[in-house]
Structure formats: structure tokens, C-alpha cells
Design a protein around this motif. Structure first.
Motif, PDB file in Angstrom:
ATOM      1  N   ALA A  38     -11.332  20.264  -0.556  1.00 52.10           N
ATOM      2  CA  ALA A  38     -10.305  20.321   0.486  1.00 52.10           C
ATOM      3  C   ALA A  38     -10.326  21.678   1.179  1.00 52.10           C
ATOM      4  CB  ALA A  38      -8.935  20.072  -0.133  1.00 52.10           C
ATOM      5  N   GLY A  39     -10.074  21.665   2.488  1.00 52.82           N
ATOM      6  CA  GLY A  39      -9.980  22.901   3.253  1.00 52.82           C
ATOM      7  C   GLY A  39     -11.275  23.383   3.854  1.00 52.82           C
ATOM      8  N   ASN A  40     -12.343  22.582   3.755  1.00 53.39           N
ATOM      9  CA  ASN A  40     -13.631  22.957   4.331  1.00 53.39           C
ATOM     10  C   ASN A  40     -13.898  22.178   5.617  1.00 53.39           C
ATOM     11  OD1 ASN A  40     -14.988  24.833   2.407  1.00 53.39           O
ATOM     12  ND2 ASN A  40     -14.633  23.138   0.975  1.00 53.39           N
ATOM     13  N   PHE A  41     -14.406  22.886   6.620  1.00 55.28           N
ATOM     14  CA  PHE A  41     -14.885  22.278   7.861  1.00 55.28           C
ATOM     15  C   PHE A  41     -16.336  22.692   8.015  1.00 55.28           C
ATOM     16  CE2 PHE A  41     -15.219  22.519  12.660  1.00 55.28           C
ATOM     17  CZ  PHE A  41     -15.407  21.152  12.810  1.00 55.28           C
ATOM     18  N   LEU A  42     -17.238  21.731   8.129  1.00 56.62           N
ATOM     19  CA  LEU A  42     -18.656  22.063   8.057  1.00 56.62           C
ATOM     20  C   LEU A  42     -19.507  21.134   8.913  1.00 56.62           C
ATOM     21  CD1 LEU A  42     -20.110  19.775   5.971  1.00 56.62           C
ATOM     22  CD2 LEU A  42     -18.696  21.018   4.345  1.00 56.62           C
TER      23      LEU A  42
END
Length: 324
Positions: free
Chosen positions: A180-184
Motif C-alpha cells: 500500500a502507498g506505492n505508485f509505480l
């Protein structure tokens, strides 16, 4: 041939966040968009050209029409009319399942053409964000099964704190999960083969436990895979920085605040540019000009000898990937 832009496919998923639609400026923004399939030839999920003389055509149709001029002669020999890569933006508001992908040999035993090796480039990560990649110690099929039975699987896995600018290589066989909390950005083989090992006891929209693939994962897993930290690289401005080179693809990073000329004359492949920060004006050696903004991807055919990239009003950041 002209540069090709495609209409992305937005995927609503149980763990989806808001970063994809925010980057793209999608209005109104659907909820829980976890993935944008930017460029895809996956059967049933093909993206189509959004403008120009080939508007509406899928990658399979484009390859049938243009052949090696689009994807390169070696890629045409190796993959035929199957486009070899799938490009995504991924936004995770919740942890994804613990999973593993098969290699080519296992996928072919299943009747599928290719396995799934992939890489992640972290665009942004929240302060407490992390991901899972690899075992914390050499393991075995028996230990894997017993840890699932007694609920201790997570204690046998490596968790890595994430930050913007990190790159993770996820070869087939590596156990993993985006936290959670990752943008990739994800660059992967053109496959949807995913074996779900553990899903935190989540339920689907109908209240049923999500399907697990314990036995398939048992065969696919690399139990000796304990060296799964981020890729080591040195950021450099205004030049290509190689992140990953593997049999399936090569990926390089551009961080530009000055014009750059990329030379593709020695590459027998299409090239895909995936922009995730800023804006640039681009011009190919054939004189085709276009603008590339954060949240957009463009496919440059194999006939493209090179491209000039000029940032607009500040820093432009993008990934470049191709198959050789």
C-alpha cells in the motif's frame, strides 16, 4: 511509420488507489483504479491506437500490417504477431496479494506462450510504504506449504521500504507483492499468468474468499531467491541510465532538464517512452513531432532512427524500454 499513442485501459480493482487518475487528470475519476494498461497486446485487453491514420487498430493488427517495421526483425521472428511487452501504471491503496509468476517453460507447459518477468519503477511512495520481494532465507517447498498452514508465511519473506526513484527487478519465480502507498510503472512480459499465494483473507465483491493458487505457485517459486533488493544505479541528468537489461527487455531512465538526442539506429526493436513527470516536445529523425506529458506513453516503431527530447518548463522524467 509514425509514433503511436494508445487509449489506455483503466482497471478497477479491490486494492486500487487514486494516483493513476490524478496523474492522467481523468475527470470524473472512477474509484479504485489500480492499473492503467498503457500499451497492451494481451488477448481480450488490447489497447488500440487513439489517433492518426491507424486509429482503432490493435497491436496484433499493426504487427500484421507493418511487421518488422513496427517491432523489429528479431522480435518478429521470436514473437510473431504477439506484442512482447505490457506497460502499466499501478496505484496501490492496499497491499496486493503475495504472488509469483511462471517462467516461459512453465507457462508453455500450461499452454500459454510466455511467462512473466517484470520490473517496477517507484514514481512515488508514502512514508510508510513498502513491498515484498524474495525470501528472507533459503526456503523449500515443504517450508512454503507449512508456513501457509500455520500462518507464518510473511515472516519468511523480505520486506523492503520503498521510496521514489527505486527500481525493483521481479524475475519469474520471485515471490512478491506491491505494498500500500506505492505508485509505480510496471514493465512486464505480455502475460497475465499470476499465482496468488496469500491474500490476507480478503473477500471479493460477492463476499467470497479470493482464489489462491497454492500448487501452481509451489512449482513456480524460486526458493533460493534471497537477494531481491532494489536495483543499484547512479542517477545522472541528461543522459540515459540503464536500470534493467534481461532477455525480455531493456529499460533506461531519463531525467532531463536540457535537450537530449536518443540514437536508436543500432536497436532492432520498437521503443516505448513512458512519461511520469513533466512535459517534453519530441521530434523523430523522420520529422514527426509530438508532445509527451506525464501519464502518457508512446510507441516508436523500429524504423525510428532516433528522437530529440526537449523538456518544457523544468524537469522531464521518463522510462525508455525496448526488446533486444
Amino acid at each position: 511509420m509514425k509514433p503511436l499513442f494508445f487509449t489506455p485501459l483503466l482497471k478497477q480493482v479491490i486494492w486500487g488507489g487514486e494516483e493513476v487518475t490524478a496523474l492522467k487528470g481523468t475527470q470524473p475519476a472512477p474509484e479504485r483504479i489500480g492499473e492503467s494498461w498503457e500499451i497492451s497486446g494481451v488477448s481480450g485487453d488490447e489497447t488500440s491506437v487513439c489517433c492518426g491514420p491507424d486509429k482503432g487498430m490493435t497491436l496484433q493488427q499493426l504487427i500484421a500490417k507493418y511487421g518488422a517495421n513496427l517491432i523489429g526483425s528479431e522480435n518478429l521472428r521470436r514473437y510473431g504477431t504477439t506484442f512482447p511487452l505490457l506497460i502499466k501504471f499501478i496505484s496501490a491503496a492496499q497491499d496486493l496479494s503475495i504472488q509469483v509468476h511462471p517462467d516461459d517453460a512453465m507457462a508453455q507447459r500450461m499452454g500459454h506462450p510466455y511467462g512473466k518477468t517484470e520490473m517496477w519503477f517507484i514514481v512515488r511512495a508514502k512514508d510508510d510504504a513498502s513491498l515484498v520481494a524474495g525470501f528472507s532465507h533459503p526456503s523449500s517447498a515443504d517450508e512454503y506449504l507449512s508456513s501457509l498452514a500455520d500462518g507464518t508465511l510473511m515472516s519468511h519473506l523480505q520486506r523492503h521500504k520503498t521510496a521514489g526513484g527505486q527500481c525493483y527487478f521481479i524475475p519469474a519465480g520471485r515471490i512478491h507483492s506491491i505494498g500500500a502507498g506505492n505508485f509505480l510503472v510496471e514493465i512486464q512480459q505480455s502475460s497475465t499468468d499470476t499465482f496468488r499465494v496469500y491474500d490476507f483473507d480478503r473477500r471479493d465483491a460477492n463476499g467470497n474468499p479470493r482464489e489462491l493458487h497454492v500448487e501452481q505457485a509451489k512449482e513456480a517459486l524460486d526458493y533460493k531467491d534471497c537477494n531481491a533488493g532494489p536495483v543499484e544505479y547512479t542517477p545522472r541528468r541528461n543522459e540515459a541510465v540503464e536500470l534493467v537489461r534481461c532477455p525480455q527487455f531493456t529499460t533506461r531512465l531519463y531525467e532531463l532538464d536540457a535537450p537530449l538526442k536518443a540514437d536508436y539506429s543500432a536497436i532492432d526493436s520498437f521503443v516505448i517512452l513512458i512519461a511520469f513527470e513533466g512535459e517534453a516536445t519530441c521530434k523523430t529523425g523522420d520529422g514527426d513531432a509530438f508532445t509527451l506529458r506525464a501519464g502518457q506513453s508512446v510507441l516508436l516503431p523500429a524504423t525510428t532512427q532516433g528522437v530529440s527530447i526537449e523538456p518544457v518548463n523544468g524537469t522531464f522524467r521518463a522510462l525508455e524500454t525496448f526488446c533486444v
